[in-house]
Scaffold this motif. Structure first.
Motif, PDB file in Angstrom:
ATOM      1  N   ARG A 165      45.839  47.894  52.990  1.00 19.42           N
ATOM      2  CA  ARG A 165      44.419  46.304  52.584  1.00 19.42           C
ATOM      3  C   ARG A 165      43.821  47.471  52.447  1.00 19.42           C
ATOM      4  N   VAL A 166      43.056  48.277  53.272  1.00 15.03           N
ATOM      5  CA  VAL A 166      41.649  49.275  52.980  1.00 15.03           C
ATOM      6  C   VAL A 166      41.702  49.792  51.196  1.00 15.03           C
ATOM      7  N   VAL A 167      42.565  51.282  51.465  1.00 19.41           N
ATOM      8  CA  VAL A 167      42.423  52.172  51.177  1.00 19.41           C
ATOM      9  C   VAL A 167      42.777  51.885  48.934  1.00 19.41           C
ATOM     10  N   PRO A 168      43.819  50.552  49.104  1.00 17.97           N
ATOM     11  CA  PRO A 168      43.191  50.470  47.844  1.00 17.97           C
ATOM     12  C   PRO A 168      41.410  49.863  47.108  1.00 17.97           C
ATOM     13  N   LEU A 169      41.485  48.944  47.836  1.00 17.55           N
ATOM     14  CA  LEU A 169      39.805  48.636  48.327  1.00 17.55           C
ATOM     15  C   LEU A 169      38.583  49.310  48.522  1.00 17.55           C
ATOM     16  N   MET A 170      39.298  50.677  48.721  1.00 19.01           N
ATOM     17  CA  MET A 170      37.767  52.191  49.134  1.00 19.01           C
ATOM     18  C   MET A 170      37.909  52.629  47.672  1.00 19.01           C
ATOM     19  N   VAL A 171      39.202  52.838  47.055  1.00 21.85           N
ATOM     20  CA  VAL A 171      39.642  53.262  45.743  1.00 21.85           C
ATOM     21  C   VAL A 171      39.005  52.227  44.961  1.00 21.85           C
ATOM     22  N   LEU A 172      39.749  51.709  44.669  1.00 15.82           N
ATOM     23  CA  LEU A 172      39.542  50.443  43.639  1.00 15.82           C
ATOM     24  C   LEU A 172      37.870  49.545  43.377  1.00 15.82           C
ATOM     25  N   SER A 173      36.931  49.634  44.381  1.00  7.19           N
ATOM     26  CA  SER A 173      35.191  49.447  44.200  1.00  7.19           C
ATOM     27  C   SER A 173      34.467  50.625  44.007  1.00  7.19           C
ATOM     28  N   ARG A 174      34.900  52.164  43.388  1.00  6.65           N
ATOM     29  CA  ARG A 174      34.718  53.324  42.927  1.00  6.65           C
ATOM     30  C   ARG A 174      34.809  53.519  41.475  1.00  6.65           C
ATOM     31  N   MET A 175      36.385  52.794  41.163  1.00  7.51           N
ATOM     32  CA  MET A 175      36.649  52.328  39.999  1.00  7.51           C
ATOM     33  C   MET A 175      35.697  51.312  39.398  1.00  7.51           C
ATOM     34  N   LYS A 176      36.054  51.740  37.554  1.00  9.98           N
ATOM     35  CA  LYS A 176      35.677  50.405  36.649  1.00  9.98           C
ATOM     36  C   LYS A 176      36.940  49.820  36.491  1.00  9.98           C
ATOM     37  N   LEU A 177      37.369  48.749  36.044  1.00  7.66           N
ATOM     38  CA  LEU A 177      38.574  48.525  36.209  1.00  7.66           C
ATOM     39  C   LEU A 177      38.895  47.988  34.347  1.00  7.66           C
TER      40      LEU A 177
END
Length: 109
Positions: A22-34
């Motif tokens: 739950r947390v790892v995808p949030l940490m990774v995706l929060s720094r990316m522009k989708l």
């Protein structure tokens, strides 16, 4: 009460196994522009999950798909109409609970 180390390790391991996906995808995706197409697609995920949960409750009984009328399906009809008309979560829940209660009462008579 005594806590065994194995039980404590199982609880900690379960917490870690639940936390990481739950947390790892949030940490990774929060720094990316989708891309906009991905954001549009993600917008429909909660709706699809809710539809799957509701559909399962309304149409699957005894591990078989059943299209016969049942109290859940009959209560869902006025609930859906109120939800569409009012767009109010409060009135939707009130109508759903009252409709289901009345139908359960009538079906048990």
């Amino acid at each position: 009460m005594e806590v065994r180390w194995t039980v404590l390790l199982i609880v900690i391991g379960g917490a870690i196994v639940t936390f990481i996906p739950r947390v790892v995808p949030l940490m990774v995706l929060s720094r990316m522009k989708l891309p906009e197409s991905v954001m549009r697609w993600l917008h429909y995920v909660p709706i699809a999950i809710l539809a799957a949960l509701v559909g399962q409750e309304l149409f699957i009984h005894d591990d078989e798909v059943s299209m016969k009328l049942n109290p859940e399906l009959l209560a869902a009809i006025p609930t859906a109409l109120v939800a569409i008309k009012t767009r109010s979560l409060l009135w939707t829940v009130v109508v759903g609970v009252v409709a289901f209660g009345l139908l359960r009462f009538l079906f048990t008579l």
